[in-house]
Enzyme design. Sequence first.
Site, short mmCIF file in Angstrom:
data_model
loop_
_atom_site.label_atom_id
_atom_site.label_comp_id
_atom_site.label_asym_id
_atom_site.label_seq_id
_atom_site.Cartn_x
_atom_site.Cartn_y
_atom_site.Cartn_z
N GLN A 40 55.76 47.34 94.69
CA GLN A 40 57.13 47.80 94.92
C GLN A 40 57.72 48.41 93.66
O GLN A 40 57.34 48.07 92.55
CB GLN A 40 57.99 46.65 95.44
CG GLN A 40 57.57 46.22 96.83
CD GLN A 40 58.37 45.05 97.36
OE1 GLN A 40 59.33 44.58 96.75
NE2 GLN A 40 57.95 44.56 98.52
N GLY A 41 58.64 49.35 93.87
CA GLY A 41 59.32 49.98 92.75
C GLY A 41 58.57 51.15 92.15
O GLY A 41 58.96 51.67 91.11
N TYR A 61 65.11 54.89 103.55
CA TYR A 61 65.18 55.52 104.88
C TYR A 61 66.21 56.65 104.90
O TYR A 61 65.95 57.73 105.45
CB TYR A 61 65.53 54.49 105.95
CG TYR A 61 64.56 53.33 106.02
CD1 TYR A 61 63.21 53.47 105.71
CD2 TYR A 61 65.00 52.06 106.36
CE1 TYR A 61 62.33 52.41 105.76
CE2 TYR A 61 64.13 50.99 106.42
CZ TYR A 61 62.79 51.17 106.12
OH TYR A 61 61.93 50.11 106.18
N LYS A 104 67.18 58.44 102.36
CA LYS A 104 66.62 59.52 101.54
C LYS A 104 65.59 60.34 102.33
O LYS A 104 65.48 61.55 102.13
CB LYS A 104 65.99 58.92 100.29
CG LYS A 104 65.76 59.89 99.18
CD LYS A 104 65.37 59.15 97.91
CE LYS A 104 64.99 60.14 96.84
NZ LYS A 104 64.51 59.48 95.63
#
Length: 168
Positions: free
Chosen positions: A91-92, A131, A133
């Site tokens: 993540q990230g 979402y 974006k």
Amino acid sequence: MTAALRTLERADLPFVHGLFNDPEVVRYWFVEPTYSLAAMEDRYSQRIHDESERRFVIDDAGRRCGIVELVNIDVRHRHCEFQIIVAPDAQGNGYAGIATRSVLRYAFAILNMHKVYLLVDNANAAAIHVYEKAGFRSEGVLREEYFADGAYQDVTRMAIFQRDFLAD
């Protein structure tokens, strides 16, 4: 980053099993983290030819970074549901955005879907940001839709249309 989607294979099931047994991961999927690998393998065998779903692994040069799915594919009404899990250790890094756009291209250009929708926990601000974006827009809030963490959770249904995605 060279992340791409590839079809989920039987060899990926131990990775998926790990995701679905992580309470922090499945909390936003509103399921219990109690899947056995054997049950997952049985389900895989039963659904391998199911045309109402497509499952992909987010792969970065051989590293499994998550899964993304199109489920409840309805060819008559040309819509389906989108689901994604990015592994906690990945993540990230932008994988969610890349995978979301890739699977939307597949849904609209290959499957010719008219609409792709999703349900997101209102507390999952990071997912909602990804979402939005990608072009998803809220269709409404489903109040107290799922029971998780000892309480009922509100979720937002979001969707994107083929015409809007292809216009970008």
